[in-house]
Design an enzyme around this catalytic site. Structure first.
Site, PDB file in Angstrom:
ATOM      1  N   CYS A 163      -4.611   2.220  -3.758  1.00 46.82           N
ATOM      2  CA  CYS A 163      -3.386   2.830  -3.187  1.00 46.82           C
ATOM      3  C   CYS A 163      -2.204   1.892  -3.337  1.00 46.82           C
ATOM      4  CB  CYS A 163      -3.575   3.215  -1.721  1.00 46.82           C
ATOM      5  SG  CYS A 163      -4.915   4.362  -1.444  1.00 46.82           S
ATOM      6  N   HIS A 179       0.877  -1.173   0.000  1.00 48.24           N
ATOM      7  CA  HIS A 179       0.000   0.000   0.000  1.00 48.24           C
ATOM      8  C   HIS A 179       0.918   1.227   0.000  1.00 48.24           C
ATOM      9  CE1 HIS A 179      -2.755   3.001   1.743  1.00 48.24           C
ATOM     10  NE2 HIS A 179      -3.740   2.203   1.390  1.00 48.24           N
ATOM     11  N   GLN A 181      -3.813  -4.999   7.187  1.00 46.80           N
ATOM     12  CA  GLN A 181      -4.746  -6.004   6.650  1.00 46.80           C
ATOM     13  C   GLN A 181      -4.609  -7.356   7.350  1.00 46.80           C
ATOM     14  OE1 GLN A 181      -7.172  -5.423   4.592  1.00 46.80           O
ATOM     15  NE2 GLN A 181      -6.631  -3.427   3.785  1.00 46.80           N
TER      16      GLN A 181
HETATM   17  N1  PMP Z   1      -1.575  -0.582   4.592  1.00 45.47           N
HETATM   18  C1  PMP Z   1      -2.465  -1.387   4.030  1.00 45.47           C
HETATM   19  C2  PMP Z   1      -2.063  -2.761   3.598  1.00 45.47           C
HETATM   20  C3  PMP Z   1      -3.775  -0.944   3.869  1.00 45.47           C
HETATM   21  O1  PMP Z   1      -4.676  -1.733   3.293  1.00 45.47           O
HETATM   22  C4  PMP Z   1      -4.123   0.351   4.304  1.00 45.47           C
HETATM   23  C5  PMP Z   1      -5.537   0.895   4.144  1.00 45.47           C
HETATM   24  N2  PMP Z   1      -6.144   0.643   2.934  1.00 45.47           N
HETATM   25  C6  PMP Z   1      -3.151   1.137   4.888  1.00 45.47           C
HETATM   26  C7  PMP Z   1      -1.885   0.636   5.020  1.00 45.47           C
HETATM   27  C8  PMP Z   1      -3.423   2.540   5.347  1.00 45.47           C
HETATM   28  O2  PMP Z   1      -4.243   2.528   6.457  1.00 45.47           O
HETATM   29  P1  PMP Z   1      -4.840   3.904   7.035  1.00 45.47           P
HETATM   30  O3  PMP Z   1      -5.453   4.615   5.882  1.00 45.47           O
HETATM   31  O4  PMP Z   1      -5.837   3.418   8.031  1.00 45.47           O
HETATM   32  O5  PMP Z   1      -3.708   4.634   7.657  1.00 45.47           O
END
Ligand code: PMP
Length: 406
Positions: free
Chosen positions: A364, A121, A201
């Site tokens: 993302c 991500h 996740q």
């Molecule tokens: N890492 C992963 C693997 C995610 O899926 C996400 C959220 N989609 C995030 C980081 C970011 O999390 P947050 O937006 O809650 O900071």
């Protein structure tokens, strides 16, 4: 037997009247909240709300107890040696930025190597890429195999170049791949690297033991695990956290401030500048208790079963491609797919007409999209309240999209 239908009854948003009923398959983005978490928020704001760590009156004492009690609870849940190693953040993104900024700026030198992966991500990729660039360090990413797993041979090649840090995700938010964290961490440590794990996740869906995994840092988000938005956790090993400079400065994180110099508070307060989101932390505690009541092993099994059913039924549809590992290996309940001739956003919009909420986009994870050779996928992500009927509704919806575009 995991009784997902009974679990679903605990979530008011999933039981609203109206047809078609809501099938929520976007928990990978953010989960829904059970009544016990909503009640915990209402109870906190009705009986205990106050700022923390500064008042002596009864409400302040109650807020302190709720806040610090949840820190103890999180430490026990993650099997952290001490609650001093549990820092509350806004979420995974802030937790990883804290590590990349504070540890990264203090420890990276020109020519050092930072290792990430192509399945990250952006929040576990960009902060490390930025600090590497700032410090003149190299930034490399582990490639993927055709089945959407990390290429362990490439990882060994990168480890042979003695990286300072390996930053990667436990579970892919696009492919559902579960990475072999314990093995990869031991191998990183053997060449002197520290490990920063993105557990956004994984923590909502499986048991996590930071001492067993032996990771140096671990980041997670409350909102993906039934808790309110606005709270997350950074776990870090005490020796590393103690040696790191503060990330943000201001109230609550100081020991003494004079014109000449400021000294900093002990852990965990050194990394918690300003007023924290106390009510949300309390909600996180209620969410952890609820999930522990369901049992993380049973949750993981249930989600694997749903993913297996979805992968099997989607693969049986002509013109549908499912990405990531098959259900014959341990994998998480995240299923990304493509429908020939239908843009992922159209798939998602047509599923929505049938009451099925899925995500479409790059999730993302643009480096991963590039690896897959696509700009977007449609993603269904399962959680504790999803039933096998929800899988059927998903597959019916995909067939509906195919008919519309036929
Ligand atoms: N890492 C992963 C693997 C995610 O899926 C996400 C959220 N989609 C995030 C980081 C970011 O999390 P947050 O937006 O809650 O900071």
């Amino acid at each position: 037997m995991f009784d997902a239908a009974a679990v679903k009854r605990d979530f008011p948003i999933l039981n609203q009247p109206g047809e078609p009923s809501l099938v929520f398959l976007d928990s990978g983005a953010s989960s829904q909240k059970p009544q016990v978490v909503i009640d915990a928020l209402v109870n906190y704001y009705s009986t205990a709300n106050s700022n923390v760590h500064r008042g002596v009156y009864k409400l302040a004492v109650a807020a302190d107890a709720a806040f610090d009690g949840t820190r103890e609870q999180v430490a026990m849940w993650l099997n952290a040696p001490s609650s001093d190693e549990v820092i509350f953040t806004r979420g995974t993104t802030e937790a990883i930025n804290l590590v990349a900024s504070s540890w990264g700026r203090a420890n990276l030198q020109p020519g050092d190597l930072v290792v990430s992966t192509l399945m990250e991500h952006h929040s576990s990729f960009v902060p490390w890429q930025m600090v590497a660039e700032e410090k003149g360090a190299r930034f490399e990413a582990v490639r993927l195999t055709a089945s959407g797993e990390l290429d362990q041979d490439h990882y060994q090649e990168l480890l042979a170049q003695h990286p300072k840090v390996v930053a990667f995700t436990h579970v892919s938010n696009v492919l559902g791949t579960i990475n072999p964290v314990k093995e990869m961490t031991a191998q990183a440590h053997a060449v002197g690297a520290i490990v920063c794990l993105d557990a956004a996740q994984s923590a909502p869906h499986m048991a996590i033991d930071v001492q067993d995994l032996d990771v140096d840092f671990l980041a997670l988000s409350g909102h993906k695990m039934l808790a309110p938005m606005g709270v997350g956790v950074l776990y870090g090993k005490r020796a590393l956290l103690e040696a790191m400079p503060p990330y943000q400065s201001g109230g609550s994180m100081i020991r003494k401030v004079t014109l000449e110099k400021t000294t900093f508070a002990n852990l965990p307060h050194k990394f918690e500048a300003g007023t924290p989101s106390v009510g949300d932390v309390v909600g996180l505690g209620a969410a952890i208790s609820y999930l522990q009541g369901l049992g993380f092993a049973d949750i993981a099994r249930h989600e694997h079963d749903l993913a297996a059913a979805a992968i099997g039924q989607l693969n049986a549809l002509p013109g549908v491609t499912v990405y990531g590992p098959g259900a014959d290996v341990p994998r998480a309940g995240v299923v990304s797919f493509a429908v020939d001739g239908v843009h992922p956003h159209d798939v998602a919009a047509l599923l929505d007409e049938k009451g099925v909420a899925v995500r479409a986009g790059h999730h993302c994870a643009q480096p991963l999209m590039r690896e897959l050779g696509v700009t977007a996928t449609t993603r269904a992500s399962f959680y504790v309240y999803n039933t096998i009927d929800d899988v059927d509704r998903l597959v019916e919806g995909v067939r509906h999209a195919q008919r519309v575009f036929a």
